[in-house]
Design a protein around this motif. Structure first.
Motif, mmCIF file in Angstrom:
data_model
loop_
_atom_site.group_PDB
_atom_site.id
_atom_site.type_symbol
_atom_site.label_atom_id
_atom_site.label_comp_id
_atom_site.label_asym_id
_atom_site.label_seq_id
_atom_site.Cartn_x
_atom_site.Cartn_y
_atom_site.Cartn_z
ATOM 1 N N LEU A 133 0.895 -1.258 -0.029
ATOM 2 C CA LEU A 133 0.053 0.025 0.033
ATOM 3 C C LEU A 133 0.910 1.233 0.125
ATOM 4 C CD1 LEU A 133 -2.901 1.324 0.154
ATOM 5 C CD2 LEU A 133 -2.888 1.119 2.731
ATOM 6 N N HIS A 134 0.640 1.888 -1.147
ATOM 7 C CA HIS A 134 1.438 3.404 -1.226
ATOM 8 C C HIS A 134 0.458 4.545 -1.056
ATOM 9 C CE1 HIS A 134 3.823 6.264 -4.019
ATOM 10 N NE2 HIS A 134 3.942 6.459 -2.661
ATOM 11 N N ILE A 135 0.783 5.275 0.359
ATOM 12 C CA ILE A 135 0.007 6.185 0.559
ATOM 13 C C ILE A 135 1.115 7.550 0.697
ATOM 14 C CG2 ILE A 135 -1.539 5.239 1.780
ATOM 15 C CD1 ILE A 135 -0.037 5.852 4.708
ATOM 16 N N SER A 136 0.461 8.709 0.122
ATOM 17 C CA SER A 136 1.309 9.924 0.015
ATOM 18 C C SER A 136 0.469 11.205 0.121
ATOM 19 C CB SER A 136 2.058 9.865 -1.366
ATOM 20 O OG SER A 136 3.065 10.739 -1.381
ATOM 21 N N ASP A 137 1.194 12.250 0.522
ATOM 22 C CA ASP A 137 0.724 13.651 0.539
ATOM 23 C C ASP A 137 -0.624 13.776 1.024
ATOM 24 O OD1 ASP A 137 2.521 15.002 -1.508
ATOM 25 O OD2 ASP A 137 2.466 13.090 -2.100
ATOM 26 N N ILE A 138 -0.816 13.209 2.335
ATOM 27 C CA ILE A 138 -2.088 13.260 2.868
ATOM 28 C C ILE A 138 -2.670 14.715 3.399
ATOM 29 C CG2 ILE A 138 -3.430 12.546 5.268
ATOM 30 C CD1 ILE A 138 -1.661 9.957 5.062
ATOM 31 N N HIS A 139 -1.624 15.596 3.707
ATOM 32 C CA HIS A 139 -1.895 17.049 4.033
ATOM 33 C C HIS A 139 -2.957 17.020 5.146
ATOM 34 C CE1 HIS A 139 1.142 18.544 1.184
ATOM 35 N NE2 HIS A 139 0.726 17.600 0.415
ATOM 36 N N LEU A 140 -3.079 16.230 6.063
ATOM 37 C CA LEU A 140 -4.205 16.136 6.934
ATOM 38 C C LEU A 140 -4.256 17.493 7.989
ATOM 39 C CD1 LEU A 140 -6.164 14.070 7.908
ATOM 40 C CD2 LEU A 140 -4.819 13.398 9.676
ATOM 41 N N ALA A 141 -5.476 17.852 7.947
ATOM 42 C CA ALA A 141 -5.790 19.052 8.910
ATOM 43 C C ALA A 141 -7.134 18.453 9.754
ATOM 44 C CB ALA A 141 -6.599 20.156 8.228
ATOM 45 N N VAL B 18 4.748 6.786 -9.050
ATOM 46 C CA VAL B 18 4.377 8.180 -8.468
ATOM 47 C C VAL B 18 2.775 8.282 -8.117
ATOM 48 C CG1 VAL B 18 4.511 10.690 -9.050
ATOM 49 C CG2 VAL B 18 6.089 9.045 -9.937
ATOM 50 N N SER B 19 2.724 8.422 -6.726
ATOM 51 C CA SER B 19 1.394 8.683 -6.259
ATOM 52 C C SER B 19 0.867 10.177 -6.424
ATOM 53 C CB SER B 19 1.090 8.297 -4.793
ATOM 54 O OG SER B 19 -0.221 8.711 -4.199
ATOM 55 N N ALA B 20 -0.705 10.318 -6.874
ATOM 56 C CA ALA B 20 -1.209 11.540 -7.060
ATOM 57 C C ALA B 20 -1.505 12.025 -5.582
ATOM 58 C CB ALA B 20 -2.434 11.439 -7.742
ATOM 59 N N GLY B 21 -1.296 11.212 -4.574
ATOM 60 C CA GLY B 21 -1.567 11.763 -3.054
ATOM 61 C C GLY B 21 -3.093 11.813 -2.889
ATOM 62 N N LEU B 22 -3.259 12.252 -1.476
ATOM 63 C CA LEU B 22 -4.575 12.112 -0.824
ATOM 64 C C LEU B 22 -4.955 13.676 -0.546
ATOM 65 C CD1 LEU B 22 -4.481 9.076 1.233
ATOM 66 C CD2 LEU B 22 -6.251 9.571 -0.449
ATOM 67 N N GLY B 23 -4.189 14.454 -0.685
ATOM 68 C CA GLY B 23 -4.780 15.821 -0.314
ATOM 69 C C GLY B 23 -4.426 17.063 -0.942
ATOM 70 N N THR B 24 -4.303 18.356 -0.595
ATOM 71 C CA THR B 24 -3.951 19.647 -1.167
ATOM 72 C C THR B 24 -3.607 20.454 -0.033
ATOM 73 O OG1 THR B 24 -6.214 20.507 -0.680
ATOM 74 C CG2 THR B 24 -6.151 19.177 -2.822
ATOM 75 N N ASN B 25 -3.264 21.667 -0.472
ATOM 76 C CA ASN B 25 -2.928 22.866 0.448
ATOM 77 C C ASN B 25 -4.164 23.090 1.199
ATOM 78 O OD1 ASN B 25 -2.989 25.620 1.327
ATOM 79 N ND2 ASN B 25 -0.989 25.701 0.688
ATOM 80 N N LEU C 264 -8.908 22.178 -3.591
ATOM 81 C CA LEU C 264 -9.135 21.846 -5.210
ATOM 82 C C LEU C 264 -8.575 20.936 -5.847
ATOM 83 C CD1 LEU C 264 -10.201 25.663 -5.868
ATOM 84 C CD2 LEU C 264 -11.635 24.032 -4.926
ATOM 85 N N ARG C 265 -9.417 20.194 -6.642
ATOM 86 C CA ARG C 265 -8.590 19.191 -7.557
ATOM 87 C C ARG C 265 -9.400 19.211 -8.969
ATOM 88 N NH1 ARG C 265 -4.861 14.688 -6.429
ATOM 89 N NH2 ARG C 265 -4.000 14.832 -4.308
ATOM 90 N N VAL C 266 -8.848 18.919 -10.070
ATOM 91 C CA VAL C 266 -9.548 18.975 -11.243
ATOM 92 C C VAL C 266 -8.919 17.878 -11.882
ATOM 93 C CG1 VAL C 266 -10.130 20.089 -13.574
ATOM 94 C CG2 VAL C 266 -9.727 21.433 -11.315
ATOM 95 N N ALA C 267 -9.752 16.956 -12.394
ATOM 96 C CA ALA C 267 -9.595 15.660 -13.012
ATOM 97 C C ALA C 267 -8.321 15.132 -12.650
ATOM 98 C CB ALA C 267 -9.485 16.055 -14.625
ATOM 99 N N CYS C 268 -8.595 14.969 -11.342
ATOM 100 C CA CYS C 268 -7.295 14.354 -10.581
ATOM 101 C C CYS C 268 -7.561 14.037 -9.119
ATOM 102 C CB CYS C 268 -5.965 15.370 -10.513
ATOM 103 S SG CYS C 268 -4.669 14.520 -9.910
ATOM 104 N N ARG C 269 -8.390 12.853 -9.077
ATOM 105 C CA ARG C 269 -8.942 12.499 -7.731
ATOM 106 C C ARG C 269 -7.540 11.912 -6.717
ATOM 107 N NH1 ARG C 269 -14.666 9.422 -8.790
ATOM 108 N NH2 ARG C 269 -15.791 11.252 -9.626
ATOM 109 N N PRO C 270 -7.891 12.562 -5.522
ATOM 110 C CA PRO C 270 -7.100 11.885 -4.549
ATOM 111 C C PRO C 270 -7.006 10.451 -4.424
ATOM 112 C CG PRO C 270 -9.069 12.661 -3.550
ATOM 113 C CD PRO C 270 -9.148 13.048 -5.004
ATOM 114 N N GLU C 271 -5.817 10.011 -4.111
ATOM 115 C CA GLU C 271 -5.622 8.409 -4.411
ATOM 116 C C GLU C 271 -4.519 7.719 -3.175
ATOM 117 O OE1 GLU C 271 -4.371 8.073 -8.510
ATOM 118 O OE2 GLU C 271 -2.256 7.858 -7.806
ATOM 119 N N ALA C 272 -4.717 6.648 -3.070
ATOM 120 C CA ALA C 272 -3.741 5.824 -2.362
ATOM 121 C C ALA C 272 -3.668 4.516 -3.482
ATOM 122 C CB ALA C 272 -4.039 5.275 -1.095
ATOM 123 N N THR C 273 -2.472 4.021 -3.519
ATOM 124 C CA THR C 273 -2.448 2.635 -4.544
ATOM 125 C C THR C 273 -2.044 1.612 -3.752
ATOM 126 O OG1 THR C 273 -1.603 4.340 -5.927
ATOM 127 C CG2 THR C 273 -1.368 2.180 -6.653
#
Length: 312
Positions: free
Chosen positions: A52-60, A283-290, A295-304
């Motif tokens: 399981l690859h997790i990345s860029d959670i940017h948890l608040a 390369v994971s697209a990650g789960l979060g944002t700033n 906001l994300r456009v045509a790029c859903r947050p993910e784990a793999t």
């Protein structure tokens, strides 16, 4: 005089379109997705491994839906977890992150840190990252409690690959790891991890937060079977494709080309499995944002979930 009503209607349509796009992008940023890939890199005769690859959670702290989704990942029953950094977005996030990861912390794991583990995020123009990199790094908002987070990971038995090496045996497969600190902040020390990968291991995996070419090139030359990375957010704001299967990235926020902003590829890009001095690259697209611009456009947050299988 007839021009004024036309201008008003045009302006109204523009505002409506903008509001509609923003609503879509806000919803897209919350459509958490588990992606699956199969990677043929195990020696013949070895049982498949679920990584399981997790990345860029940017948890608040206010992101309850994200925490609940993360908690559900333990049901995938991975054999190994790899975390490629940028877990935090707030000083109070560490206990919530540990709770959300839950059972995953009981699974063998390895990790590196990213810039948003070390430094608090700032409010800035969400489209500025589409412009050329100025080299400015935002490290003025104070440190996040990364030592506390690291303590949770270490006490769970996860291996810290910050400019170093590690080893795990998972279901009879011996894995040799190397990793670097965040290349985006130029914290990576490639000299410390230089040299041929452990030829006696069954599998050799390299881990980095940001997939800068200098890092990928060295790990591929040194004989690592696969390189695992995050950081790019898959482009985050992408051009939609027909069929709704993700968009075309406009940037990677590093020197990796946009065609490899997310997913499973080869490095160097034109290489094939079995070519000397080459690796798989995920390369994971990650789960979060700033957290200020979710906001994300045509790029859903993910784990793999990467299923490692024997080479053909």
């Amino acid at each position: 005089m007839a021009l004024l009503p036309i201008l008003r209607r045009t302006a109204g349509l523009g505002v409506a379109a903008g509001l509609g796009l923003t609503a879509y992008a806000a919803r897209e940023a919350r459509q958490y997705t588990l992606r699956e890939e199969t990677v043929p890199l195990l020696p013949p005769g070895h049982d498949p491994l679920r990584v399981l690859h997790i990345s860029d959670i940017h948890l608040a702290p206010d992101q309850r839906a994200k925490r609940e989704w993360l908690s559900g990942l333990a049901a995938c029953e991975p054999d190994l977890v790899i975390d490629t950094g940028d877990n935090l977005a707030h000083a109070r996030s560490v206990p919530l992150l540990a709770e959300a990861l839950g059972g995953l912390l009981d699974v063998p794991g390895a990790y590196v840190l990213g810039s948003n583990d070390y430094w608090a995020p700032t409010m800035r123009n969400p489209l500025a990252y589409l412009l050329p990199d100025t080299g400015i790094r935002h490290t003025s908002q104070g440190q996040l409690p990364w030592p506390e987070m690291k303590r949770h990971f270490d006490e769970s038995g996860w291996i810290d690959l910050t400019n170093g090496f590690g080893e795990l045996t998972v279901r009879g497969t011996r894995i040799a790891f190397a990793g670097v600190d965040d290349p985006h902040l130029e914290y990576d020390d490639l000299d410390r991890v230089a040299g041929p990968a452990d030829a006696s291991a069954d599998v050799r995996l390299a881990v980095t937060h940001a997939p800068y070419l200098r890092v990928l090139d060295q790990f591929a030359r040194d004989g690592y079977d696969a390189i695992i990375a995050g950081h790019t957010h898959g482009g985050q704001v992408c051009l939609p494709r027909l069929g709704g299967r993700g968009g075309r990235a406009l940037t990677t926020n590093c020197d990796l080309e946009t065609a490899r902003a997310r997913g499973l590829h080869r490095h160097p890009a034109a290489s094939a499995p079995g070519d000397p001095g080459t690796s798989w690259l995920h390369v994971s697209a990650g789960l979060g944002t700033n957290p200020y611009v979710r906001l994300r456009v045509a790029c859903r947050p993910e784990a793999t979930l990467l299923t490692l299988v024997p080479r053909v």
